[in-house]
Motif scaffolding. Structure first.
Motif, PDB file in Angstrom:
ATOM      1  N   GLU A 157      36.167   5.477  -6.703  1.00 36.83           N
ATOM      2  CA  GLU A 157      37.437   4.325  -6.203  1.00 36.83           C
ATOM      3  C   GLU A 157      38.824   5.230  -5.745  1.00 36.83           C
ATOM      4  O   GLU A 157      39.341   4.797  -5.022  1.00 36.83           O
ATOM      5  N   ARG A 158      39.095   6.147  -6.613  1.00 37.07           N
ATOM      6  CA  ARG A 158      40.309   6.991  -6.244  1.00 37.07           C
ATOM      7  C   ARG A 158      40.172   7.657  -5.145  1.00 37.07           C
ATOM      8  O   ARG A 158      41.093   7.684  -4.284  1.00 37.07           O
ATOM      9  N   TYR A 159      39.030   8.160  -4.531  1.00 36.70           N
ATOM     10  CA  TYR A 159      38.838   8.737  -3.320  1.00 36.70           C
ATOM     11  C   TYR A 159      38.788   7.854  -2.112  1.00 36.70           C
ATOM     12  O   TYR A 159      39.424   8.125  -1.050  1.00 36.70           O
ATOM     13  N   LEU A 160      38.291   6.625  -2.352  1.00 39.41           N
ATOM     14  CA  LEU A 160      38.369   5.589  -1.090  1.00 39.41           C
ATOM     15  C   LEU A 160      39.849   5.116  -1.140  1.00 39.41           C
ATOM     16  O   LEU A 160      40.422   4.707   0.013  1.00 39.41           O
ATOM     17  N   THR A 161      40.499   4.854  -2.334  1.00 41.27           N
ATOM     18  CA  THR A 161      42.072   4.427  -2.196  1.00 41.27           C
ATOM     19  C   THR A 161      42.795   5.495  -1.805  1.00 41.27           C
ATOM     20  O   THR A 161      43.785   5.229  -0.804  1.00 41.27           O
ATOM     21  N   PRO A 176      46.862  14.743   2.788  1.00 40.07           N
ATOM     22  CA  PRO A 176      47.317  15.361   1.502  1.00 40.07           C
ATOM     23  C   PRO A 176      48.572  14.353   0.958  1.00 40.07           C
ATOM     24  O   PRO A 176      48.597  14.325  -0.066  1.00 40.07           O
ATOM     25  N   GLY A 177      49.230  14.131   1.928  1.00 45.37           N
ATOM     26  CA  GLY A 177      50.469  13.223   1.678  1.00 45.37           C
ATOM     27  C   GLY A 177      50.140  11.734   1.012  1.00 45.37           C
ATOM     28  O   GLY A 177      50.774  11.568  -0.137  1.00 45.37           O
ATOM     29  N   ASP A 178      49.007  11.299   1.180  1.00 44.80           N
ATOM     30  CA  ASP A 178      48.713  10.230   1.095  1.00 44.80           C
ATOM     31  C   ASP A 178      48.082  10.306  -0.566  1.00 44.80           C
ATOM     32  O   ASP A 178      48.291   9.410  -1.390  1.00 44.80           O
ATOM     33  N   VAL A 179      47.372  11.426  -0.834  1.00 36.57           N
ATOM     34  CA  VAL A 179      46.809  11.825  -1.962  1.00 36.57           C
ATOM     35  C   VAL A 179      47.880  11.979  -2.985  1.00 36.57           C
ATOM     36  O   VAL A 179      47.898  11.592  -4.278  1.00 36.57           O
ATOM     37  N   ARG A 183      51.242  10.289  -7.672  1.00 31.51           N
ATOM     38  CA  ARG A 183      52.273  10.200  -8.448  1.00 31.51           C
ATOM     39  C   ARG A 183      52.292   8.798  -8.817  1.00 31.51           C
ATOM     40  O   ARG A 183      52.960   8.217 -10.178  1.00 31.51           O
ATOM     41  N   GLU A 184      51.949   7.487  -8.224  1.00 29.27           N
ATOM     42  CA  GLU A 184      51.921   6.093  -8.417  1.00 29.27           C
ATOM     43  C   GLU A 184      51.198   5.958  -9.471  1.00 29.27           C
ATOM     44  O   GLU A 184      51.426   5.088 -10.619  1.00 29.27           O
TER      45      GLU A 184
END
Length: 432
Positions: free
Chosen positions: A127-131, A136-139, A144-145
């Motif tokens: 789920e984390r991977y798909l989200t 890199p910036g999105d990861v 952080r969120e």
């Protein structure tokens, strides 16, 4: 030039003591940590009705010390043992180079063994991977969120080395080892390698197991590896006894501080528990669970050769001694091959008779006992071996043995064909 590697600090949390001294006293007095397992219904299992866990009062004290840290219970146990070992080694900081960390722990999840832990972990990872996606910036933004809600899982996977690095005040050269029940000794051997290669001067060795649940017990029950003893629970683990029926699973943690003798002296620490002599390692691919006499013999002979000792210079063997029908007789036969007539004078210690089997942690706990035998000239009894198996024919005692101990051979073997053996010497300046 080969460096002298010494054990300068030790720490434990066990079913029979939450400090080195209480653990040692319980071994000398034959105090058992084995109890009937009453936390779950085991009536459908053919074996494994006894376990050995850390007492509830001890758990409350330990948890109160660490507070609401969101750490997995296994990490808390390891931190407790490591903190004891650092204090024992008179560690006050000021390391000038990166330190080493060799550790072993069941993975993943706070329980360590439920199938659902693995399912939940893989599901959440997907789920984390798909989200988060691949950018890199999105990861980074996602992490952080989600930092607060992901803390528990991150802690379970990687926080222990990070937290230990902060405690020591230096970066770590860290490795997590999976070598089943030989993992504790394997960690010690890899730590010695780090020190000999000059990659570190100070290494923390730690191992923990906390997996007493229905799923784990049923796994071992399918192998018929657990004790089927129907008498008093304290007698359920009886290494080298002809009535033995299997092992008992325990919950425990142990930690050791290894460093070069030169480094310890530079810190002002001149007395040590033990010096590492030689070691032997082997992996056998013939059978997943059944140990072989020739492989056990091989690692013991290698440990002796590396240490420069003859078999008749070993005073006591700190055995793997699981209390299973096959393991005990296999280890005993290999001992007779290596020591011959000297077996008549070699005293054998089997700590699992009181603690049960703690997988990789057992190698650390049993090294603590071996080291104290060197320092204090006492070999703990095997109080459950009241009817010695003539097929094993090893020398155990029902009371503590007081004698000078210069050299100890320690064995650990594990599923997957893992074999390890280490010789420990009495240091020139032993801890009183």
């Amino acid at each position: 030039m080969k460096k002298k590697i010494v054990i300068s600090g030790m720490g434990v949390v066990t079913p029979i003591g939450d400090s080195v001294e209480s653990f040692w006293t319980s071994n000398l007095q034959g105090i058992s940590g084995l109890r009937l397992e009453d936390r779950m219904d085991l009536s459908a299992l053919p074996c494994g009705w006894v376990s050995a866990t850390v007492p509830e009062e001890t758990k409350k004290v330990i948890k109160a010390r660490w507070g609401d840290s969101n750490q997995a219970w296994g990490d808390i146990l390891m931190h407790t043992a490591v903190s004891q070992a650092l204090d024992d080694a008179q560690f006050k900081g000021g390391l000038k180079r990166p330190a080493g960390l060799m550790w072993a722990r069941v993975w993943p999840g706070p329980s360590g063994s439920f199938p659902q832990d693995y399912v939940d972990f893989m599901k959440s990872a997907g789920e984390r991977y798909l989200t988060a996606g691949n950018e890199p910036g999105d990861v980074v933004a996602y992490l952080r969120e989600k930092q607060e809600e992901e803390r528990l899982e991150a802690s379970d996977l990687s926080a222990f080395p990070t937290e230990l690095s902060a405690k020591l005040g230096v970066p770590l050269v860290a490795s997590r080892l999976d070598a089943t029940c030989s993992g504790g000794l394997r960690c010690l051997i890899e730590a010695s390698r780090l020190l000999q290669m000059g990659k570190a001067d100070f290494v923390v060795v730690a191992a923990v197991v906390s997996r007493s649940n229905h799923y784990t017990l049923s796994q071992y029950a399918q192998l018929m590896a657990l004790s089927r003893w129907r008498g008093p629970a304290a007698q359920a683990s009886m290494p080298f006894d002809k009535r033995r029926t299997g092992m008992v699973i325990n919950e425990s943690a142990g930690a050791l501080i290894l460093e070069t003798e030169e480094h310890a002296r530079a810190r002002g620490v001149k007395q040590h528990y033990a010096e590492l002599g030689g070691w032997g390692l082997a992996i056998d691919t013939v059978h997943l669970t059944a140990p072989r006499v020739d492989m056990v013999e091989r690692v013991m002979r290698t440990a002796l050769e590396q240490s420069g000792l003859a078999p008749n210079q070993i005073d006591t063997v700190n055995a793997h001694g699981t209390s299973t029908r096959l393991n005990d007789v296999t280890e005993a036969k290999a001992l007779h091959r290596v020591f011959g007539e000297h077996m008549q004078t070699v005293d054998v210690c089997a700590v699992k008779s009181l603690t049960g089997h703690g997988s990789a942690a057992s190698g650390i706990l049993e090294t603590v006992i071996a080291s104290l035998s060197l320092c204090r000239g006492i070999i703990p009894p095997v109080t459950t071996c009241t009817e010695p198996d003539p097929e094993c024919n090893v020398r155990t005692s029902l009371t503590p043995i007081h004698r000078p101990v210069a050299n100890v051979l320690k064995n650990s073997f594990g599923f997957g064909g893992q074999y390890a053996s280490i010789v420990f010497r009495r240091p020139e300046s032993a801890r009183p």
